[in-house]
Design a protein around this motif. Structure first.
Motif, short mmCIF file in Angstrom:
data_model
loop_
_atom_site.label_atom_id
_atom_site.label_comp_id
_atom_site.label_asym_id
_atom_site.label_seq_id
_atom_site.Cartn_x
_atom_site.Cartn_y
_atom_site.Cartn_z
N LEU A 194 0.82 -1.20 0.00
CA LEU A 194 0.00 0.00 0.00
C LEU A 194 0.86 1.26 0.00
N TYR A 195 1.85 1.29 0.88
CA TYR A 195 2.71 2.48 0.99
C TYR A 195 3.50 2.71 -0.29
N CYS A 196 4.04 1.64 -0.84
CA CYS A 196 4.85 1.75 -2.05
C CYS A 196 4.04 2.28 -3.23
N GLU A 197 2.77 1.90 -3.31
CA GLU A 197 1.95 2.30 -4.44
C GLU A 197 1.46 3.73 -4.35
N LEU A 198 1.73 4.41 -3.26
CA LEU A 198 1.34 5.81 -3.10
C LEU A 198 2.56 6.74 -3.09
N LEU A 199 3.71 6.21 -3.51
CA LEU A 199 4.94 6.99 -3.48
C LEU A 199 5.35 7.42 -4.89
N PRO A 200 6.00 8.57 -5.02
CA PRO A 200 6.59 8.95 -6.31
C PRO A 200 7.82 8.10 -6.59
N SER A 201 8.23 8.03 -7.84
CA SER A 201 9.36 7.19 -8.22
C SER A 201 10.65 7.65 -7.56
N LYS A 202 10.86 8.96 -7.52
CA LYS A 202 12.09 9.50 -6.96
C LYS A 202 12.10 9.32 -5.45
N GLY A 203 13.12 8.66 -4.94
CA GLY A 203 13.26 8.46 -3.50
C GLY A 203 12.38 7.38 -2.93
N ARG A 204 11.75 6.56 -3.80
CA ARG A 204 10.88 5.50 -3.28
C ARG A 204 11.66 4.49 -2.46
N GLY A 205 12.88 4.15 -2.92
CA GLY A 205 13.69 3.21 -2.16
C GLY A 205 14.01 3.71 -0.78
N LEU A 206 14.34 5.00 -0.67
CA LEU A 206 14.64 5.60 0.62
C LEU A 206 13.41 5.62 1.52
N CYS A 253 -7.43 2.99 11.22
CA CYS A 253 -7.70 2.35 9.93
C CYS A 253 -8.71 3.11 9.06
N PRO A 254 -9.74 3.78 9.65
CA PRO A 254 -10.67 4.52 8.79
C PRO A 254 -9.99 5.61 7.95
N TRP A 255 -8.88 6.15 8.42
CA TRP A 255 -8.16 7.18 7.66
C TRP A 255 -7.37 6.57 6.51
N LEU A 256 -7.06 5.30 6.62
CA LEU A 256 -6.16 4.66 5.65
C LEU A 256 -6.73 4.74 4.25
N PRO A 257 -5.97 5.23 3.26
CA PRO A 257 -6.47 5.31 1.88
C PRO A 257 -6.33 3.98 1.16
N GLU A 258 -7.08 3.81 0.10
CA GLU A 258 -6.89 2.67 -0.79
C GLU A 258 -5.89 3.06 -1.86
N SER A 259 -5.17 2.08 -2.37
CA SER A 259 -4.19 2.34 -3.40
C SER A 259 -4.86 2.78 -4.70
#
Length: 530
Positions: A194-206, A253-259
């Motif tokens: 979930l977290y990975c799918e909401l990140l920009p490409s730049k700095g995703r590894g970090l 959990c209610p705040w958690l977004p969907e990918s």
């Protein structure tokens, strides 16, 4: 004169199977059309140009299009991602505490219930068995019904049975309930998806590697909690209080977004727009204008998609790498408590012959043991710092391989009879690097697989890793009592071969955009191994 309204067009195109030349041969949709041969598009407006001239409205200018990768890159890393990092990080704190508790409760149950060594190992192994069985199931659930739903259900499951396990009257019940706890923990790794799918490409590894800080924090908190609780209240209270991070996560959990990547493949255009607007508001960025184009299909989460010509080699290599990381990581944790109880690396086998006849003779962990365990647990943080510096600089493959090779070298001195202080130093070094490298595999795996199988890929890899974690107690707690040499050799060979496997992976994903489907290329080029 043109005016802009805040709208963007989201367009979905159903994948057209090139191998299916007969439109009637595929699965029929609700209106009788073939779902595989039909090409369908739907769109939602987010940023359409309006003109004050009626003539301009009758002759609209062509709109530009962009991928979801480009949309997330335009919105950047900001307040939204930081909030999501702390929320998903709580699931990792809980995961780490449930794992670290195994090395603490085992010696206590050995003494309180007069358990032989193999039953002590079973208390640890049933947790990993539950995780291994459930991880692909949670992955399949997350691919089909959403990352948020899968993660929420697995955390609730884990919390429920973690609390129940505090009431276990005997070893049979503790094995059953801790196995069910492990079944729930098997899905917590979907927080990475979930977290990975909401990140920009730049700095995703970090950014993904930063999640490891929460794992390290959870491991340290568990040792501190054990140091405070075990001498006075006992292991039941330790189990109860260790479930607190699970309760905190469920409250938020209610705040958690969907990918949005899942929503794109699912055709929920309204949710995609809402999520992007939410990110834009939190980050203070403007949404790009145009059309988000993405292929989608209903067949998601299929195991056979991990073994296509493009992915079969990557899948098999990653399975062995995940197995080795879990086998060595949890092995060094269990070796720590076993060798600390012995006093040095030679004393680990003393009394092995007396094991069947002296079940009443046991050694509880002392305050000194907890302090040394705390020091070796702090090794997670320098290992994390090292990986943060290498994951984007050296690339993912080398950042996984290097820690495995250094771990192998740190195990070699344990073959000799070294004192407790030297033992602590080398275990510290080994754990620092193996824990740091373990985090990189969480970065690499979601990057190399497409959205349609990403959660399943992480789930199956996690299941294989739990197989390694299930086996390692019998090596670190049972085999160690018979032969230190053989035990250390197993760990050295496993880590060395895993390091070589990392270098053989066909794709370097550093700087590569996430792929939505196997049939749609990712933004950026994948670096092929030469």
């Amino acid at each position: 004169m043109e005016k802009l309204s805040s709208a963007t067009t989201v367009t979905y195109k159903r994948w057209k199977n090139p191998e299916n030349n007969n439109p009637e041969g595929g699965h029929a949709g609700p209106n009788g059309e073939s779902s595989r041969s039909m090409e369908e598009s739907c769109h939602a407006t987010i940023g359409r140009r309006k003109s004050s001239s009626p003539a301009a409205d009758n002759n609209p200018t062509p709109e530009s299009s962009f991928s979801l990768n480009e949309a997330l890159d335009a919105l950047g890393f900001g307040r939204f991602q930081w909030k999501l990092l702390f929320l998903t990080g709580f699931s990792w704190v809980a995961d780490a505490m449930e794992m670290m508790i195994l090395s603490v409760v085992g010696p206590q149950l050995h003494c309180e219930w007069t358990l032989p060594a193999y039953k002590v190992a079973l208390v640890t192994s049933v947790v990993f068995a539950g995780m291994g069985i459930s991880s692909p199931l949670w992955g399949n659930l997350s691919d089909k019904y959403g990352r948020k739903k899968g993660l929420t259900v697995c955390i609730f499951w884990t919390f429920y049975y973690s609390v129940l396990s505090t009431l276990a009257p005997d070893v049979g019940w503790i094995l059953l309930l801790r196995g069910l706890v492990g079944f729930g923990i098997g899905g917590t790794h979907q927080s990475v998806t979930l977290y990975c799918e909401l990140l920009p490409s730049k700095g995703r590894g970090l950014a993904v590697t930063l999640m490891a800080a929460f794992w390290s924090l959870g491991a340290v908190l568990e040792v501190l909690l054990a140091l405070w609780i075990m001498p006075t209240l006992g292991w039941r209270w330790l189990l109860a209080l260790s479930s607190a991070p699970l309760a905190v996560f469920l409250c938020f959990c209610p705040w958690l977004p969907e990918s949005p990547r899942f929503d794109l493949l699912n055709g929920d255009r309204g949710k995609v727009v809402a999520t992007l607007e939410r990110i834009a508001r939190d980050n203070g960025k403007a949404l790009p204008r145009g059309r988000i184009v993405c292929s989608f299909q209903n067949d998601r989460g299929r195991l056979r998609d991990l073994f296509t010509r493009q992915y079969y080699k990557t899948t098999l290599l990653l399975w062995f790498i995940w197995f080795s990381f879990a086998f060595t990581y949890y092995g060094i944790i269990l070796l720590t408590t076993e060798m600390f109880q012995s006093g040095d690396s030679c004393g680990a086998t003393q009394g092995a012959k007396a094991e069947p006849a002296c079940s009443l003779e046991c050694k509880l962990l002392t305050s000194e043991d907890y302090r040394d365990l705390l020091w070796t647990t702090f090794a997670e943080f320098p290992g994390l710092v090292v990986v943060l510096g290498t994951v984007d600089c050296l690339g993912r493959k080398k950042s996984m391989a290097l820690p495995l090779f250094i771990f192998t070298l740190s195990i070699l001195p344990l073959y000799t009879c070294i004192g407790r202080t030297t033992l602590t130093v080398f275990i510290f070094i080994g754990r620092a690097f193996i824990s740091g490298g373990y985090q990189v595999v969480y970065v690499y795996t979601p990057e190399v697989f497409p959205t349609e199988t990403r959660a399943l890929a992480i789930g199956t890899c996690s299941a294989i890793s739990r197989l390694g974690a299930l086996i390692t107690p019998f090596v670190a707690q049972v085999l160690l009592r018979h032969s230190v040499f053989l035990t250390l050799t197993v760990y050295c060979l496993c880590s060395f071969l895993a390091g070589l496997s990392c270098l053989l992976l066909p794709i370097e994903t550093s700087g590569r955009g996430l792929q939505e489907s196997e049939r749609t290329p990712a933004l950026g080029s994948a670096k092929r191994a030469t």
